[in-house]
Structures are given as C-alpha cells and as structure tokens.
Design a protein around this motif. Structure first.
Motif, PDB file in Angstrom:
ATOM      1  N   VAL A 228       0.883  -1.156   0.000  1.00 49.74           N
ATOM      2  CA  VAL A 228       0.000   0.000   0.000  1.00 49.74           C
ATOM      3  C   VAL A 228       0.923   1.209   0.000  1.00 49.74           C
ATOM      4  CG1 VAL A 228      -1.796   1.213   1.279  1.00 49.74           C
ATOM      5  CG2 VAL A 228      -1.742  -1.285   1.278  1.00 49.74           C
TER       6      VAL A 228
ATOM      7  N   ILE B 114       3.041  -0.722   3.528  1.00 40.84           N
ATOM      8  CA  ILE B 114       2.655  -1.976   4.167  1.00 40.84           C
ATOM      9  C   ILE B 114       2.644  -3.079   3.115  1.00 40.84           C
ATOM     10  CG2 ILE B 114       0.830  -3.176   5.432  1.00 40.84           C
ATOM     11  CD1 ILE B 114      -0.162  -0.260   6.187  1.00 40.84           C
ATOM     12  N   ARG B 115       3.204  -4.242   3.471  1.00 41.52           N
ATOM     13  CA  ARG B 115       3.153  -5.404   2.583  1.00 41.52           C
ATOM     14  C   ARG B 115       2.458  -6.526   3.336  1.00 41.52           C
ATOM     15  NH1 ARG B 115       5.051  -6.848  -2.084  1.00 41.52           N
ATOM     16  NH2 ARG B 115       6.505  -5.121  -2.225  1.00 41.52           N
TER      17      ARG B 115
ATOM     18  N   ALA C 173       1.214  -8.657   8.088  1.00 43.95           N
ATOM     19  CA  ALA C 173       1.486  -7.355   7.481  1.00 43.95           C
ATOM     20  C   ALA C 173       2.841  -6.896   7.979  1.00 43.95           C
ATOM     21  CB  ALA C 173       0.408  -6.341   7.874  1.00 43.95           C
TER      22      ALA C 173
ATOM     23  N   ARG D 274       5.965  -3.850   7.767  1.00 42.90           N
ATOM     24  CA  ARG D 274       6.324  -2.468   7.461  1.00 42.90           C
ATOM     25  C   ARG D 274       7.797  -2.329   7.824  1.00 42.90           C
ATOM     26  NH1 ARG D 274       2.867   1.952  10.186  1.00 42.90           N
ATOM     27  NH2 ARG D 274       1.594   1.822   8.338  1.00 42.90           N
TER      28      ARG D 274
ATOM     29  N   GLY E  97      -3.275   2.189   9.253  1.00 37.74           N
ATOM     30  CA  GLY E  97      -3.583   1.530   7.993  1.00 37.74           C
ATOM     31  C   GLY E  97      -3.181   0.071   7.931  1.00 37.74           C
TER      32      GLY E  97
ATOM     33  N   ARG F  25      -6.336  -2.103   8.181  1.00 32.97           N
ATOM     34  CA  ARG F  25      -7.106  -1.922   6.943  1.00 32.97           C
ATOM     35  C   ARG F  25      -6.466  -2.702   5.790  1.00 32.97           C
ATOM     36  NH1 ARG F  25      -7.163   3.203   6.969  1.00 32.97           N
ATOM     37  NH2 ARG F  25      -5.411   3.529   5.592  1.00 32.97           N
ATOM     38  N   ALA F  26      -5.131  -2.664   5.698  1.00 24.50           N
ATOM     39  CA  ALA F  26      -4.439  -3.395   4.632  1.00 24.50           C
ATOM     40  C   ALA F  26      -4.663  -4.900   4.780  1.00 24.50           C
ATOM     41  CB  ALA F  26      -2.948  -3.070   4.652  1.00 24.50           C
TER      42      ALA F  26
ATOM     43  N   GLU G  39      -8.296  -5.703   3.775  1.00 20.24           N
ATOM     44  CA  GLU G  39      -8.496  -5.648   2.328  1.00 20.24           C
ATOM     45  C   GLU G  39      -8.039  -6.949   1.663  1.00 20.24           C
ATOM     46  OE1 GLU G  39      -6.582  -2.088   0.918  1.00 20.24           O
ATOM     47  OE2 GLU G  39      -8.045  -0.795   1.918  1.00 20.24           O
TER      48      GLU G  39
END
Length: 188
Positions: free
Chosen positions: A12, A17-18, A79, A81, A119, A122-123, A126
């Motif tokens: 994102v 973020i991955r 996730a 970062r 986020g 949220r990532a 999604e």
C-alpha cells in the motif's frame, strides 16, 4: 501457484505496508502481536489476571502447531512495514452452524498497539476480503467482543454490520459477550 508458498500483494504505497502469507518464521512475531493485541484491546473487558498471564513463548508454540496442521481453507496473513511484522489476520470457513453455508469467517485480526490507526489493519482486512472473494465466498462474518468499541468502529467503517447473533463465553469465570458482524462481498 503452490498453496504453501507465500504470496505477496503490492505494498500500500501511502503506508509502505506489505501483506503476505504467514510462514513458520513469523510465529514468534504473530504470538507477540496476539498477546499485546489482547492485552490492549481487552483491558477492562476481560480479567486483568488472564491478560497479564498471557505468554509470548507459549503462544509461539501454539501458533506453530496451528500453522502446521491448518488445512488449505484456513489462511494466515501477516502485514509488514520496514521489514518488521506488525499485524496478523486469519480467516477461513465459517464455524457457526446457524449461518448459510459458504460464508467465510474472519477469525482474528490484530496489530501491534504502536501501529493502531496507521492503515495496517485496513491493509490486512483488504487482503482478507480479496482472498474471500477469490475463494467464492459471498459474505464474511466475524465475532467481536461487545464492549470493544474501537474494533466495532473499525469493522463498521469497513462495511460490516451486526447480523443479530450474540453469544457469551467465559474467561476465568467472567462472562464476555460478543456480537457477530456480517459483510456481503462483491463477486467479480
């Protein structure tokens, strides 16, 4: 694609973020996220002694065992970062008997307390929703502790709403009420 090989999504861009599939090497980080997530999210909602007794080492062993025996329908995602695992989500088939067959369930989503509202959650959500659509699910359900206002706001902003189901479970003899949420998914 091999179902045991991690899949990446594009980062994102705004948040760096991955989100990718969880591996055994992530178990300790996920255990830490889960323990700190529970201690933060459920403070005042569950007995403090229970939350204080949560142990990252024990949780790491539990995560390893669960990851090793999971079937292909249960998906664990992390996730990252800046090279650090900062969030975790797990989803799969709905475990409730009262809902229509074919629904998915978000079993868990937690982020490190220091990255709340950045986020990461949220990532993760999604990607969970994308994977559920790709698996043919028309709806996703989840259970949330009734008094967890922050989580309820997060899910409501993401299009979830209570579906009317409620349940209570006990933690060290203290009743913890939960409500179930539902989000329809748009199929391609």
């Amino acid at each position: 694609m091999d179902s045991h090989r991690p899949r990446d999504t594009a980062p994102v861009p705004a948040a760096g973020i991955r989100v990718r599939d969880m591996t055994d090497a992530d178990c300790e980080a996920v255990a830490r996220i889960r323990v700190l997530g529970w201690q933060t999210a459920y403070a005042g909602l569950m007995p403090a002694a229970h939350l204080d007794a949560m142990d990252v080492e024990e949780e790491t062993a539990r995560r390893r065992e669960l990851l090793a025996r999971r079937g292909p329908s249960v998906v664990n995602l992390v996730a990252g970062r800046a090279g650090e695992v900062v969030g975790w989500a797990c989803h799969g088939p709905l475990r409730d008997d009262d809902a229509p067959p074919g629904d998915a369930e978000l079993y868990a989503i937690y982020v490190l307390p220091g990255v709340l509202s950045t986020g990461v959650g949220r990532a993760l959500l999604e990607v969970v929703l994308e994977r559920c659509v790709a698996s043919g699910h028309g709806r996703v359900r989840l259970w949330v502790v009734e008094g967890n206002a922050r989580a309820r706001r997060f899910y409501e902003r993401a299009g979830f709403s209570p579906d009317g189901a409620e349940d209570t479970y006990e933690v060290d003899g203290v009743p913890v009420p939960e409500v179930r949420y539902l989000r329809p998914l748009e199929m391609p």
